[in-house]
Scaffold this active site. Structure first.
Site, PDB file in Angstrom:
ATOM      1  N   GLY A   1      -4.204   4.527  -4.385  1.00 31.95           N
ATOM      2  CA  GLY A   1      -4.939   5.053  -4.892  1.00 31.95           C
ATOM      3  C   GLY A   1      -5.077   6.632  -5.285  1.00 31.95           C
ATOM      4  N   ASP A   2      -3.632   6.955  -5.839  1.00 29.73           N
ATOM      5  CA  ASP A   2      -3.070   7.695  -6.082  1.00 29.73           C
ATOM      6  C   ASP A   2      -3.382   8.311  -7.665  1.00 29.73           C
ATOM      7  OD1 ASP A   2      -2.483   9.158  -3.595  1.00 29.73           O
ATOM      8  OD2 ASP A   2      -0.668   8.776  -3.546  1.00 29.73           O
TER       9      ASP A   2
ATOM     10  N   LYS B   1     -14.623  21.745   0.129  1.00 19.26           N
ATOM     11  CA  LYS B   1     -12.944  21.521  -0.520  1.00 19.26           C
ATOM     12  C   LYS B   1     -13.665  20.482  -1.361  1.00 19.26           C
ATOM     13  CE  LYS B   1     -11.823  19.324   3.829  1.00 19.26           C
ATOM     14  NZ  LYS B   1     -11.397  19.412   4.646  1.00 19.26           N
TER      15      LYS B   1
ATOM     16  N   ASN C   1      -8.776  -0.218   4.126  1.00 18.35           N
ATOM     17  CA  ASN C   1      -8.892  -0.770   2.850  1.00 18.35           C
ATOM     18  C   ASN C   1      -7.804  -1.625   2.581  1.00 18.35           C
ATOM     19  OD1 ASN C   1      -6.363   0.853   3.238  1.00 18.35           O
ATOM     20  ND2 ASN C   1      -6.780   2.214   1.198  1.00 18.35           N
ATOM     21  N   ASP C   2      -6.306  -1.730   3.588  1.00 19.02           N
ATOM     22  CA  ASP C   2      -5.455  -3.262   2.814  1.00 19.02           C
ATOM     23  C   ASP C   2      -5.946  -4.816   2.957  1.00 19.02           C
ATOM     24  OD1 ASP C   2      -4.322  -0.949   1.600  1.00 19.02           O
ATOM     25  OD2 ASP C   2      -3.332  -0.636   4.366  1.00 19.02           O
TER      26      ASP C   2
ATOM     27  N   ASP D   1       0.834  -1.124   0.316  1.00 16.28           N
ATOM     28  CA  ASP D   1       0.385  -0.167   0.149  1.00 16.28           C
ATOM     29  C   ASP D   1       0.762   1.056  -0.177  1.00 16.28           C
ATOM     30  OD1 ASP D   1      -2.487   1.103   0.612  1.00 16.28           O
ATOM     31  OD2 ASP D   1      -1.784   1.497   2.936  1.00 16.28           O
TER      32      ASP D   1
ATOM     33  N   LYS E   1      -7.310  -3.895  -4.913  1.00 14.40           N
ATOM     34  CA  LYS E   1      -5.915  -4.525  -4.208  1.00 14.40           C
ATOM     35  C   LYS E   1      -5.514  -5.928  -4.299  1.00 14.40           C
ATOM     36  CE  LYS E   1      -4.603  -0.276  -1.720  1.00 14.40           C
ATOM     37  NZ  LYS E   1      -4.519   0.236  -0.638  1.00 14.40           N
TER      38      LYS E   1
END
Lengths: 320, 1189
Positions: free
Chosen positions: B725-726, B609, B860-861, B427, B837
């Site tokens: 996720g970048d 934002k 999330n991992d 990750d 993933k």
């Protein structure tokens, strides 16, 4: 651990810290070519001399081996040796003579050797009762003696196949018409006589069955003094074995002719076993056995060879 | 609780977390039916009705066993192993005459082995039990109706229906219904760290009808009935109805406080116990993690099968010969071996039925040669692995002093798998990076603010070869205000200087948005010291940045946010209260968050934002003044590896807001399935016509030592995949920063952001898009593959985005994709979802068939961690959920290097050596029995005394092998790290491949032959002592056994590379123990010691031949392995041999060795090997030659 006892210099040097960090002082041997060469050479240099000394000891032993099982069967019975040995009416005495090849220094040990006789067979080995041998009739636990545990509903002492098949050939030795005295005492292990066979246990109901195996025992002598039985009961490791019969406590000279009178009672004919008589002196190492010395020399010289071959290959590959 | 409370219904109506008020919706209609049958009589735990329901108490037991079932259950567990079943059957049969040895001698080792394993189980369970006792005896205040007061009660005595009071920072003892809290608007904050690992605070809200019951006196009158769902494991759902005052009220998860979560920021709460003990959601959730088995263990099972087959074969051969011999006992009506009494025999030796005898003998053989199967193998391995884990946990080099967290091996059975990792799937956020966000730059009104370089920029500059002269060190005056999460340096903004900037009004708005648009909760720690409890570290960075600039957020309640602002005109700080009307929360789908507030000037404002793409879509025409410049800046920021966020606002018209609010509240209170969709749509309606203010840039700092660690791992030949996720740009730059992508590495980018695809996307035909995408991906993969094949000498880095990945996972493409990926040193998957993933992990595992390691830190991992062969959790800031799902937990990514290269390598080597050696020693022993058998006409007589045999595995050979499994080191930790290539031994599994295993087995066979034949020929036959005694059965047994013990222990000494006093003690101690045993056993009465009686003292020890034979046999049996090792180390050394020799050599020859390695390896290299390896060697070479210069 708290923060205070982590990481101080004293702790870092403590044996426990080194242990937990898997950092104990250690010897880490590596087989470098130099070490290989030295090791193999060292093995060679130790083994070859030891082998030679052992061989020398073995050669110093004088050993006479005479097979008598066939020679003692009269010519007419040679075809059917079993019927000869099983027929009680035929006298079993027999004699032969041999010449002493070398001077034999006393004590000269007399062995009988049996071949192809499975004293190590599981059924045979198990068929004994250590309790009975030591404590006698009162003791139970003779079921292990099957199939020779009772006769006419009475227990047999000593019970079991081993005792039942006791070797019963006897030998007398005559040199220059005078009988050589054979000492038959102290042929068994001391611990056996004192701790395995009872002083108050006498043979009872022994060899009274329909089928008689081997030798009989004098019911008036306690088991601890029946040394032939004790020797026999110490079962052999392999199917070919020697057992101690007695000692001649006189020296034998070269070319002495010894006549052996023997009672050929024991049946090895039905299973094709051999019977031999062995007279042997001993060295500091024991009897005549070249194998050990040869093996030492062989291993020693192989390791020298390996050392040489290795070094040659090592140098050759370095040059390239 | 005699506090005066204001009831303020209006406030809670406005609360964004308002509960569902509508009753009689679909799910609530099910109450009373199957699955929804629970009834709780509040405040009446003693009532007849409640007792009749017989709900479980609050006593919790997480132990596997109880005192009663421990014995049967753990025994059952033990005998699920085939080998143990075999030994049990053998032990049972050993009471029959079939047995070649006495029953106790086989039962004792079995009892020892099983007992040791059970003791281990017991100790582990006892620890769990202590935890249970602790939890069960915690105290909670329970309401006592008779005395109208609260009294301390143990957790375990809590009953359904009890009223409890929980105070600040206490854990909830059971699942509770929140009745009231010390806050006037009946809310409370909870931390659910123990449930889902999330550290942020969650807000719970009681029903208004119960909010009155907030003191001991008032509770006396409280009567209500709750009907709700049965116990289940869903943490985020709850369906129930409260019957109170002849009215029904729906209950939602908002009112439920779960056991093991913690009350925070709230004085105290009152609640009703709904679920107790094992019925609570957290206990219902407690499932065992999937158990993982290592490759070595699986192969070990196969070896056991091989040995079982050998056992059966050997027994069969034995019984065949036995049948023939037994048959020969009766030849032509005569009994040949009369001394065995074949005439009066049992069925076991009956020459008239040799077939039956042979069959029964086969069973005897199976028992006798059972020594081929190492009885203590499993327990020894388990002991070793536990001890190895302790070493991993104790390693100071993997201890994080800042966080006070050591490494933690959560499962011990994967240790050796750590040494075989082929691919690491990592990750990014929180794993490679700290996940502590630092506000570094911003762009306001098209102007860039913030100077200073990020790590990524430094790396990029280094990549371009620029000299970093301009990188001025941050001087002392600037760094005095150094906060975690804040690294913003700009003299135009800081210290109130922003006031004099040309666009100061925009700057003011910009920071107001940052200070208000969030869900953080302030916690005043002292004067001038405020901590923020936040959901994500980005938010903390924003709030802290706003504070540092002069917009200090210091208080929040449900309806307002209070800021302490610098007034630009007067220059003094004033408190301003913003009335909080709505919070439109952040979600990964919306990618934005906004709040609707009314400022002190009574203006209605929507402050937003969000991700740049989303915000730019929603700008009004007049709001796009800075769009172009801001876009440029965002581009620049993301190149620098920063996370960007656009900031915008909107002034709302009062009427518009009113109409919207009505619809929104309606949607919010509806319980239909499309409620979320409806709310999203409504949020969209209001979040439009925004005016752009600027953008923020937050740096996700790399964790310490990440580049070095990744470099080492890559040099160890481990493939590294980063799943993030970048955005692609960010991912690539991070890749450079942490040396995943290196200088001279060629990038292969697979993407769908191609003109033709984008054009088609505009048309909107979904099928056409899918087909075109698939074809495009296919083409790109094939092209890349040919490129990789052509330029086999260069390293490649593959970058693929999540969308392309879904197409690459197509079953026609997946193989060629994986093939491509495997040839690349680095793979970066950007824009991938948590589910992807896990899918990728599974795919890598199944396609390569090699060991995969997944490392991650967040919830999330979890899927990825559980899917991989080894899951490593980073016990960092993002909670414990990843750690809970992991097999190993470390505090920092860089510890992975040591975990794999040192501990992994060691454990792999230890375990594989240990298993090989185990088989060696048992084959050596087992076959001496067989050779002896051959000389007893296969009658089943063992060569040794029963007790020698049964002690073999337990006493004379067990400790050295455990020492090997726990302590052995081929090379030291320092050298392991210095020579990462050593790790390939594990990846290629060269220490536990079949040739090596069979080699050890062959060695065992050879040893047994040497031992048996040399011993028998040396010692039997003529006299073995000077006094003319001959060696009998017992003497031969002792001699052979002595040789076996010496040989196997010396082989051990030859095969280990690391002698501390422990090894010396164990190896030589085991040999010494054999003699001691013999003396002791030989001195007990002969009826017990049988053939061992005084055999050493009286017979063997005085015989020189005995000692000479021992020496001969041991050296002869060691010679084959010794010569093999000598030649192999010199002429075909393995990696660890090379390193060991190098260590010994003087400095000058090291260069030659490296050169030789290089030439050798390039000759020997096959196409299947990683191309990187050569380059690595070249690198090594360069480095070493440089050192010399």
């Amino acid at each position: 651990m708290t923060d205070t006892d982590r990481g101080t210099q004293r702790d870092r040097d403590s044996a426990f810290y080194l242990f937990t960090q898997q950092n104990l002082p250690a010897c880490k041997p590596v087989l470098t070519p130099e070490w290989v060469f030295m090791t193999f050479l060292f093995i060679g240099f130790i083994f070859i001399p030891v082998g030679l000394v052992t061989l020398r000891a073995s050669h110093s032993v004088v050993e006479i081996v005479e097979r008598y099982d066939i020679g003692c069967v009269p010519e007419p019975f040679r075809i059917n040796k079993v019927s000869y040995i099983q027929d009680d009416s035929i006298p079993k005495n027999c004699s032969f003579s041999f010449k002493v090849p070398k001077y034999m220094k006393a004590p000269i040990y007399i062995y009988y050797q049996l071949d192809n006789y499975y004293q190590n067979h599981r059924r045979y080995v198990k068929s004994r009762s250590d309790k009975q041998l030591l404590h006698g009739q009162n003791q139970h636990g003779i079921s292990s003696c099957q199939p020779v545990e009772v006769n006419n509903d009475r227990p047999i002492i000593p019970c079991g196949l081993i005792a039942w098949s006791l070797f019963n050939d006897t030998f007398t030795f005559i040199r220059n018409r005078a009988e050589l005295k054979v000492n038959r005492k102290n042929i068994a292990w001391k611990s056996d006589r004192e701790h395995k066979f009872g002083k108050n246990v006498y043979p009872f109901n022994f060899q009274n069955g329909t089928l008689i195996g081997g030798g009989k025992l004098n019911p008036r002598i306690p088991l601890s003094d029946q040394e032939d039985l004790i020797v026999w009961m110490r079962t052999s490791a392999l199917p070919s074995f020697r057992k101690l019969y007695g000692r001649i406590e006189k020296d034998l000279d070269v070319d002495d002719v010894v006549v052996v009178h023997l009672m050929n009672n024991y049946n090895t004919y039905s299973f094709g076993g051999k019977k031999k008589l062995v007279l042997s002196t001993t060295s500091w190492l024991g009897g005549k056995n070249d194998f050990l010395g040869l093996a030492y020399v062989f291993i020693g010289s192989s390791s020298v060879t390996i050392a040489v071959v290795f070094t040659l290959l090592h140098l050759l590959s370095q040059r390239h | 609780m005699a506090r005066i409370r204001k009831r303020s219904i209006q406030l809670s109506k406005l609360c964004s977390f308002a509960c569902c008020r509508s009753s009689s919706q679909d799910e609530h209609a099910q109450i009373g039916q199957k699955g929804y049958s629970r009834v709780v009589y509040c405040n009446e735990p003693d009532s007849q009705e409640q007792i009749r329901l017989r709900y479980r108490g609050n006593y919790v037991s997480t132990t596997k066993y109880t005192a009663v079932n421990f014995l049967p259950k753990s025994l059952f567990e033990q005998f699920r192993r085939v080998a143990n079943i075999y030994f049990l059957v053998v032990a049972c049969v050993s009471f029959s005459p079939l047995a070649p040895y006495s029953a106790p001698s086989i039962i004792l080792p079995l009892v020892v082995v099983i007992g040791a394993t059970m003791a281990k189980e017991g100790v582990e369970d006892w620890r769990r039990n202590l935890q249970d006792i602790e939890a069960n005896n915690r105290k909670v205040e329970v309401y006592d109706k008779s005395s109208c007061s609260f009294r301390q009660t143990k957790w375990k005595d809590l009953r359904v229906g009890d009223l409890v009071k929980v105070c600040k920072d206490e854990y909830f003892p059971a699942d509770l219904l929140l009745l009231s809290s010390s806050y006037e608007d009946v809310v409370c904050y909870v931390e659910t760290m123990n449930l889902d690992g999330e550290t942020n605070l969650k807000l719970k809200h009681a029903l208004n009808v119960t909010s009155f019951y907030s003191s001991a006196e008032s509770l006396k009158e409280f009567r209500a009935v709750i009907k709700c769902e049965d116990p289940n494991e869903h943490l985020y759902s709850f369906i129930g109805t409260l019957y109170f005052d002849c009215q029904q009220y729906s209950l939602s998860p908002q009112q439920i406080l779960l056991r093991d979560s913690k009350l925070k920021n709230t004085e105290c709460i009152f609640g009703v116990v709904i679920f107790t003990g094992h019925d609570t959601k957290v206990m219902q959730n407690a499932t065992d993690p999937p158990s993982k088995r290592t490759k070595i263990e699986r192969r070990m099972d196969r070896i056991i099968y091989v040995l079982f087959s050998t056992l059966i074969l050997v027994s069969f051969i034995g019984s065949l010969f036995f049948g023939i011999e037994t048959n020969n006992d009766l030849s032509g009506g005569n009994y040949t071996r009369w001394y065995l009494r074949p005439d009066k025999t049992t069925v076991f030796f009956d020459p008239r039925r040799p077939a039956v005898a042979a069959f029964l003998h086969c069973l005897t053989g199976l028992m006798l040669y059972g020594y081929l199967i190492p009885i203590s193998l499993y327990v020894s391995i388990e002991i070793c692995k536990v001890l190895q884990s302790i070493f991993i946990n104790q390693d100071q080099a993997m201890y994080d002093e800042v966080m006070d967290r050591p490494a933690h091996a959560r499962t011990s059975n994967l240790n050796e798998e750590l040494g075989q990792v082929h691919t690491i799937l990592s990750d990014k956020t929180g794993t490679l990076t700290c996940n502590s966000m630092e506000f570094v730059k911003c762009s306001i009104a098209g102007t860039l603010y913030g100077r200073g370089m990020t790590e990524v920029e430094i790396a990029l500059a280094r990549k371009r070869g620029e000299q970093l002269t301009e990188q001025a060190p941050i001087d002392a005056s600037e760094s005095k205000k150094s906060f975690k999460g804040f690294n913003f340096r700009d003299e135009h903004i800081m210290d109130g200087k922003w006031v004099s900037e040309p666009q100061s009004d925009v700057i003011q708005k910009f920071f107001r948005v940052l200070a208000t648009c969030h869900t953080a909760v302030p916690e005043v720690m002292g004067p001038d010291e405020i901590m923020y409890e936040v959901e994500s570290p980005d938010e903390a960075a924003f709030v802290i940045a706003a504070r540092e600039v002069g917009f200090e957020f210091f208080a929040r309640n449900q309806t307002s946010i209070k800021l302490r602002e610098l007034d630009p005109t007067s220059g003094i700080r004033v408190d301003r209260v913003y009335e909080l009307l709505h919070v439109l929360e952040f979600s990964s789908a919306r990618k934005r968050m906004s709040v609707i507030v009314k400022n002190p000037e009574n203006q209605l404002l929507l402050l937003a934002k969000g991700a740049d793409s989303v915000i730019f879509e929603r700008l009004s025409k007049e709001g796009r003044a800075y769009e172009e410049r801001t876009k440029e800046h965002i581009e620049k920021y993301s190149e620098a590896g920063l996370r960007t966020m656009a900031v915008a606002y909107r002034e709302l018209d009062n009427d518009e807001y009113k109409t919207w609010e009505q619809e929104f509240l309606k949607a919010k209170t509806s319980v239909s399935a499309d409620r979320d969709v409806l709310m999203d749509e409504l949020a969209c309606q209001i979040e439009r016509d925004l005016i752009l203010l600027g953008a923020t840039a937050v740096e996700d700092k790399l964790q310490k030592g990440v580049p070095g660690c990744i470099d080492k791992l890559a040099r160890a030949g481990i493939g590294i995949w980063v799943l993030t996720g970048d955005k692609r740009g960010t991912a690539i730059n991070i890749g450079y920063a942490c040396s995943l992508l290196r200088h001279g590495m060629k990038q292969i980018v697979i993407t769908l952001e191609l003109p033709e695809i984008l054009a088609q996307e505009k048309e909107g035909d979904k099928e056409a898009i899918a087909e075109a995408s698939l074809n495009s991906i296919k083409l790109q993969i094939l092209k890349a593959k040919s490129q990789v094949t052509e330029e086999s000498s260069t390293e490649f880095g593959l970058i693929i985005d999540g969308k392309s990945l879904t197409y690459a996972m197509d079953k026609n493409l997946v193989n060629s994709f994986m093939d491509l990926a495997m040839r690349c040193a680095t793979v970066i998957c950007c824009r991938s979802s948590p589910k992807q993933k896990a899918v990728i992990t599974r795919l890598v595992k199944s396609v390569t068939g090699r060991t995969t390691l997944a490392i991650g830190d967040g919830a999330n991992d979890v899927g990825m961690l559980q899917e991989a062969d080894i899951g490593v959790g980073i016990s960092g800031v993002e909670g414990m959920q990843a750690v809970m799902a992991s097999d190993f937990a470390i505090a920092q990514f860089r510890f992975l290097e040591r975990l794999l290269l040192v501990h992994g390598h060691w454990c792999y080597r230890r375990i594989s050596m240990m298993i090989c050696y185990f088989f060696y020693k048992n084959i050596t022993f087992g076959f001496t029995l067989f050779w002896f058998e051959a000389y007893t006409s296969f009658s089943g007589q063992p060569a040794y005394n029963d007790w020698y045999m049964s002690c073999y595995n337990v006493f004379f050979t067990s400790l050295p092998v455990i020492a090997l499994g726990v302590f052995d080191q081929d090379v030291s930790a320092r050298l392991c790290l210095k020579h990462p290539l050593l790790y390939q031994e594990g990846v290629r599994n060269i220490l536990f491949n079949w040739p090596r295993i069979l080699g050890w087995m062959f060695n065992g066979l050879l040893s047994s032959i040497i031992i048996y034949f040399l011993t028998t020929n040396s010692i039997t036959g003529p006299a073995f002592r000077k006094d003319g005694q001959v060696a009998d059965y017992s003497v031969l047994g002792v001699t052979m056994y002595t040789c076996v013990v010496w040989t196997v222990n010396c082989q051990m000494a030859l095969s280990i590379n690391y002698f501390t006093w422990i090894q010396h003690l164990f190896i030589w101690g085991s040999i010494a123990f054999w003699y001691i045993f013999l003396v002791v056993y030989g001195s007990i009465p002969p009826t017990l010691s049988t053939t061992a009686y005084k055999v050493l003292v009286e017979a063997c020890a005085p015989s020189i031949l005995y000692w000479l034979t021992t020496l001969l046999v041991v050296i002869a049996a060691l010679l084959p392995l010794l010569s093999y090792r000598a030649f192999q180390i010199r002429f075909q050394p393995m990696e660890h041999d090379r390193i060991q020799i190098q260590r010994r050599r003087p400095e000058s020859t090291e260069y030659d060795a490296t050169q030789r390695r290089l030439s050798e390896s390039s000759e020997a290299r096959t196409s299947s090997e990683l191309p990187s390896e050569v380059r690595i060697r070249i690198d090594n070479l360069k480095a070493s030659s440089k050192r010399k210069n």
